[in-house]
Design a protein around this motif. Structure first.
Motif, PDB file in Angstrom:
ATOM      1  N   ARG A 115       2.247   6.408  -6.921  1.00 32.48           N
ATOM      2  CA  ARG A 115       0.986   6.915  -7.450  1.00 32.48           C
ATOM      3  C   ARG A 115       0.266   5.876  -8.309  1.00 32.48           C
ATOM      4  NH1 ARG A 115       2.915  13.099  -9.122  1.00 32.48           N
ATOM      5  NH2 ARG A 115       3.668  13.661  -7.026  1.00 32.48           N
ATOM      6  N   MET A 116       0.138   4.694  -7.727  1.00 36.17           N
ATOM      7  CA  MET A 116      -0.538   3.585  -8.387  1.00 36.17           C
ATOM      8  C   MET A 116      -1.893   3.332  -7.731  1.00 36.17           C
ATOM      9  SD  MET A 116       1.549   2.293 -10.709  1.00 36.17           S
ATOM     10  CE  MET A 116       3.280   2.286 -11.153  1.00 36.17           C
ATOM     11  N   PRO A 117      -2.876   2.823  -8.477  1.00 37.94           N
ATOM     12  CA  PRO A 117      -4.164   2.467  -7.878  1.00 37.94           C
ATOM     13  C   PRO A 117      -3.999   1.365  -6.828  1.00 37.94           C
ATOM     14  CG  PRO A 117      -4.306   2.535 -10.276  1.00 37.94           C
ATOM     15  CD  PRO A 117      -2.852   2.612  -9.934  1.00 37.94           C
ATOM     16  N   SER A 118      -4.913   1.305  -5.903  1.00 37.26           N
ATOM     17  CA  SER A 118      -4.816   0.356  -4.791  1.00 37.26           C
ATOM     18  C   SER A 118      -4.976  -1.097  -5.227  1.00 37.26           C
ATOM     19  CB  SER A 118      -5.867   0.687  -3.731  1.00 37.26           C
ATOM     20  OG  SER A 118      -7.172   0.628  -4.300  1.00 37.26           O
ATOM     21  N   HIS A 119      -5.545  -1.328  -6.431  1.00 41.83           N
ATOM     22  CA  HIS A 119      -5.745  -2.701  -6.890  1.00 41.83           C
ATOM     23  C   HIS A 119      -4.515  -3.262  -7.598  1.00 41.83           C
ATOM     24  CE1 HIS A 119      -6.072  -1.463 -11.128  1.00 41.83           C
ATOM     25  NE2 HIS A 119      -6.800  -0.433 -10.685  1.00 41.83           N
ATOM     26  N   VAL A 120      -3.497  -2.454  -7.826  1.00 43.72           N
ATOM     27  CA  VAL A 120      -2.312  -2.894  -8.568  1.00 43.72           C
ATOM     28  C   VAL A 120      -1.502  -3.866  -7.721  1.00 43.72           C
ATOM     29  CG1 VAL A 120      -0.088  -2.132  -9.493  1.00 43.72           C
ATOM     30  CG2 VAL A 120      -2.163  -0.857 -10.018  1.00 43.72           C
ATOM     31  N   SER A 121      -1.118  -4.991  -8.314  1.00 39.69           N
ATOM     32  CA  SER A 121      -0.316  -5.995  -7.610  1.00 39.69           C
ATOM     33  C   SER A 121       1.142  -5.554  -7.552  1.00 39.69           C
ATOM     34  CB  SER A 121      -0.408  -7.342  -8.322  1.00 39.69           C
ATOM     35  OG  SER A 121       0.248  -7.279  -9.583  1.00 39.69           O
ATOM     36  N   LEU A 122       1.924  -6.223  -6.737  1.00 40.23           N
ATOM     37  CA  LEU A 122       3.355  -5.931  -6.646  1.00 40.23           C
ATOM     38  C   LEU A 122       4.024  -6.168  -7.998  1.00 40.23           C
ATOM     39  CD1 LEU A 122       5.801  -5.194  -4.843  1.00 40.23           C
ATOM     40  CD2 LEU A 122       6.065  -7.651  -4.384  1.00 40.23           C
ATOM     41  N   ASP A 123       3.651  -7.246  -8.661  1.00 36.67           N
ATOM     42  CA  ASP A 123       4.194  -7.557  -9.990  1.00 36.67           C
ATOM     43  C   ASP A 123       3.909  -6.418 -10.969  1.00 36.67           C
ATOM     44  OD1 ASP A 123       5.691  -9.368 -11.423  1.00 36.67           O
ATOM     45  OD2 ASP A 123       4.330 -11.035 -11.073  1.00 36.67           O
ATOM     46  N   GLU A 124       2.656  -5.979 -11.009  1.00 37.86           N
ATOM     47  CA  GLU A 124       2.250  -4.920 -11.937  1.00 37.86           C
ATOM     48  C   GLU A 124       2.944  -3.605 -11.590  1.00 37.86           C
ATOM     49  OE1 GLU A 124      -2.307  -6.374 -12.964  1.00 37.86           O
ATOM     50  OE2 GLU A 124      -1.883  -5.320 -11.080  1.00 37.86           O
ATOM     51  N   LEU A 125       3.013  -3.319 -10.300  1.00 46.89           N
ATOM     52  CA  LEU A 125       3.669  -2.090  -9.862  1.00 46.89           C
ATOM     53  C   LEU A 125       5.128  -2.078 -10.277  1.00 46.89           C
ATOM     54  CD1 LEU A 125       3.340  -0.243  -6.487  1.00 46.89           C
ATOM     55  CD2 LEU A 125       5.611  -0.932  -7.244  1.00 46.89           C
ATOM     56  N   TYR A 126       5.808  -3.192 -10.038  1.00 47.48           N
ATOM     57  CA  TYR A 126       7.235  -3.256 -10.331  1.00 47.48           C
ATOM     58  C   TYR A 126       7.505  -3.140 -11.832  1.00 47.48           C
ATOM     59  CZ  TYR A 126      12.094  -4.635 -10.079  1.00 47.48           C
ATOM     60  OH  TYR A 126      13.456  -4.637 -10.192  1.00 47.48           O
ATOM     61  N   ILE A 127       6.732  -3.864 -12.627  1.00 42.27           N
ATOM     62  CA  ILE A 127       6.915  -3.825 -14.088  1.00 42.27           C
ATOM     63  C   ILE A 127       6.626  -2.432 -14.624  1.00 42.27           C
ATOM     64  CG2 ILE A 127       5.990  -4.659 -16.281  1.00 42.27           C
ATOM     65  CD1 ILE A 127       5.576  -7.388 -14.897  1.00 42.27           C
ATOM     66  N   ASP A 128       5.582  -1.790 -14.110  1.00 46.12           N
ATOM     67  CA  ASP A 128       5.225  -0.455 -14.586  1.00 46.12           C
ATOM     68  C   ASP A 128       6.295   0.562 -14.208  1.00 46.12           C
ATOM     69  OD1 ASP A 128       2.882   1.255 -15.717  1.00 46.12           O
ATOM     70  OD2 ASP A 128       3.528   2.312 -13.922  1.00 46.12           O
ATOM     71  N   VAL A 129       6.776   0.482 -12.965  1.00 49.29           N
ATOM     72  CA  VAL A 129       7.768   1.440 -12.487  1.00 49.29           C
ATOM     73  C   VAL A 129       9.081   1.281 -13.255  1.00 49.29           C
ATOM     74  CG1 VAL A 129       9.251   2.018 -10.525  1.00 49.29           C
ATOM     75  CG2 VAL A 129       6.792   1.741 -10.198  1.00 49.29           C
ATOM     76  N   THR A 130       9.523   0.052 -13.436  1.00 53.47           N
ATOM     77  CA  THR A 130      10.786  -0.169 -14.171  1.00 53.47           C
ATOM     78  C   THR A 130      10.608   0.169 -15.640  1.00 53.47           C
ATOM     79  OG1 THR A 130      10.215  -2.521 -14.413  1.00 53.47           O
ATOM     80  CG2 THR A 130      11.676  -1.913 -12.592  1.00 53.47           C
ATOM     81  N   GLY A 131       9.431  -0.128 -16.192  1.00 50.85           N
ATOM     82  CA  GLY A 131       9.179   0.162 -17.600  1.00 50.85           C
ATOM     83  C   GLY A 131       9.160   1.648 -17.899  1.00 50.85           C
ATOM     84  N   GLU A 177       0.827  -1.207   0.000  1.00 46.58           N
ATOM     85  CA  GLU A 177       0.000   0.000   0.000  1.00 46.58           C
ATOM     86  C   GLU A 177       0.861   1.256   0.000  1.00 46.58           C
ATOM     87  OE1 GLU A 177      -3.535   2.154   2.662  1.00 46.58           O
ATOM     88  OE2 GLU A 177      -2.650   0.249   3.301  1.00 46.58           O
ATOM     89  N   GLU A 178       1.928   1.239   0.795  1.00 44.67           N
ATOM     90  CA  GLU A 178       2.813   2.405   0.864  1.00 44.67           C
ATOM     91  C   GLU A 178       3.550   2.620  -0.458  1.00 44.67           C
ATOM     92  OE1 GLU A 178       3.720   2.266   5.683  1.00 44.67           O
ATOM     93  OE2 GLU A 178       5.015   1.175   4.278  1.00 44.67           O
ATOM     94  N   LEU A 179       3.930   1.534  -1.111  1.00 44.46           N
ATOM     95  CA  LEU A 179       4.595   1.651  -2.414  1.00 44.46           C
ATOM     96  C   LEU A 179       3.621   2.146  -3.479  1.00 44.46           C
ATOM     97  CD1 LEU A 179       6.793  -1.594  -2.400  1.00 44.46           C
ATOM     98  CD2 LEU A 179       7.590   0.765  -2.173  1.00 44.46           C
ATOM     99  N   GLN A 180       2.370   1.682  -3.401  1.00 46.57           N
ATOM    100  CA  GLN A 180       1.358   2.162  -4.346  1.00 46.57           C
ATOM    101  C   GLN A 180       1.190   3.674  -4.223  1.00 46.57           C
ATOM    102  OE1 GLN A 180      -1.806  -0.282  -2.943  1.00 46.57           O
ATOM    103  NE2 GLN A 180      -1.470  -1.922  -4.433  1.00 46.57           N
ATOM    104  N   ILE A 181       1.204   4.155  -2.989  1.00 50.37           N
ATOM    105  CA  ILE A 181       1.075   5.599  -2.759  1.00 50.37           C
ATOM    106  C   ILE A 181       2.324   6.322  -3.258  1.00 50.37           C
ATOM    107  CG2 ILE A 181       0.936   7.385  -0.978  1.00 50.37           C
ATOM    108  CD1 ILE A 181      -0.760   5.378   0.660  1.00 50.37           C
ATOM    109  N   GLN A 182       3.500   5.756  -2.949  1.00 46.46           N
ATOM    110  CA  GLN A 182       4.758   6.393  -3.342  1.00 46.46           C
ATOM    111  C   GLN A 182       4.859   6.562  -4.853  1.00 46.46           C
ATOM    112  OE1 GLN A 182       8.324   4.534  -1.779  1.00 46.46           O
ATOM    113  NE2 GLN A 182       9.628   5.441  -3.345  1.00 46.46           N
TER     114      GLN A 182
END
Length: 245
Positions: free
Chosen positions: A225-241, A218-223
Motif C-alpha cells: 500500500r505504497m504510492p507509485s512514486h516510492v522507490s524500492l529503497d524507500e519501500l524497503y526502509i519504510d516496510v522494515t521500519g 509496482e506489485e510490491l507497492q500495491i502489496q
C-alpha cells in the motif's frame, strides 16, 4: 522455466533457517533477492549451488535436479560469490583454463572472448598474476570474467557490487544484459537497492527465512500500500521500519 524452488526447508544444522521457500527465476529474467542480514539470502544461494543439502523441498534448473544430474546441473550455473574464491597456486590464465575444461567450453570461443573481457575489466596484461597480486576488487573481477565465459543458463551472483568501482559496476551490468539477451537467467542478492531497482525485473523479499513478498516494484507497492512514486529503497526502509516484514 529456468530455476524453480519448491517448499525448500534448509539450513546448516538440524534447526532450519529457511522455512517453506518457493520461488522461480524465468529465462531471460533478472530477479533481485533482498533482505536484512541473516534473512537467509546466502543460505538460499548455497542450497541452489548444492553446497547445502535441503531438509525437504525441491530445487531444479531447467527441469534437472542436482541429485539426479549433478554434472549437468552444476555446468548450468555461473556463480559469483560475495567473497572471491580463487586458487592461490593458479594464475589468472590458469583459472580461465580450468573453467574452460570444467565446463567443457569451446576452446576457440574462450580464446576469442577472454582478451575482450580482460580488457573490459582492466585485467589485461595480468594473465600471469596470482591471486595474492590482486586487490579484492580485482579478485572479484576474475570471478566475474570466469562466470561470464561459461554462458550459463543461470547466473547466481551474491553481492556483486561489493569492492567494484563505478566503471566495473557499469560494465558488469552491461555484460549481464547481454547474457539476458541470450536467454540466461540471473538471481542476484544485493543490498544496493537503487541499482537493483534499475536492473532487476522482479524482487523476492526474504525475512527470517521466509518469503514475505515477491513481484515487480509496482506489485510490491500495491502489496504494501505504497504510492507509485516510492522507490524500492524507500519501500524497503519504510516496510522494515514499520515492522511489516
Amino acid at each position: 522455466m529456468s530455476l524453480k524452488i519448491e517448499h525448500l526447508v534448509g539450513g546448516y544444522t538440524r534447526y532450519p533457517i529457511l522455512h517453506d521457500i518457493s520461488m522461480t527465476v524465468d529465462h531471460g529474467e533478472t530477479v533481485g533477492l533482498i533482505g536484512l542480514n541473516g534473512a537467509g539470502k546466502s543460505t538460499t544461494i548455497k542450497h541452489i549451488m548444492g553446497l547445502l543439502k535441503p531438509f525437504s523441498g525441491n530445487i531444479s534448473l531447467n527441469g534437472k535436479k542436482l541429485e539426479e544430474e549433478p554434472n549437468e546441473y552444476r555446468r548450468s550455473i555461473g556463480y559469483v560469490p560475495e567473497t572471491p574464491a580463487l586458487y592461490e597456486e593458479l594464475t589468472l590464465q590458469e583459472h580461465i583454463n580450468m573453467i574452460q575444461m570444467s565446463y567443457d567450453l569451446p576452446v576457440e570461443r574462450v580464446e576469442k572472448e577472454t582478451p575482450e573481457l580482460l580488457k573490459l575489466f582492466r585485467l589485461d596484461g595480468k594473465e600471469d598474476w596470482f591471486p595474492s597480486n590482486f586487490s579484492k576488487g580485482m579478485q572479484q573481477k576474475v570471478m566475474i570474467v570466469c562466470a561470464l565465459l561459461t554462458r550459463p543458463a543461470l547466473f547466481v551472483i551474491d553481492e556483486p557490487f561489493l569492492g567494484l568501482d563505478p566503471i566495473a559496476i557499469r560494465d558488469l551490468i552491461e555484460q549481464l544484459d547481454k547474457q539476458k539477451a541470450r536467454g540466461s537467467s540471473i538471481l542476484m542478492s544485493t543490498h544496493v537497492l537503487s541499482t537493483a531497482e534499475k536492473i532487476c525485473d522482479r524482487f523476492i523479499i526474504l525475512h527470517e527465512g521466509k518469503v514475505l513478498g515477491q513481484g515487480t516494484l509496482e506489485e510490491l507497492q500495491i502489496q504494501y500500500r505504497m504510492p507509485s512514486h516510492v522507490s524500492l529503497d524507500e519501500l524497503y526502509i519504510d516496510v522494515t521500519g514499520r515492522g511489516l516484514l
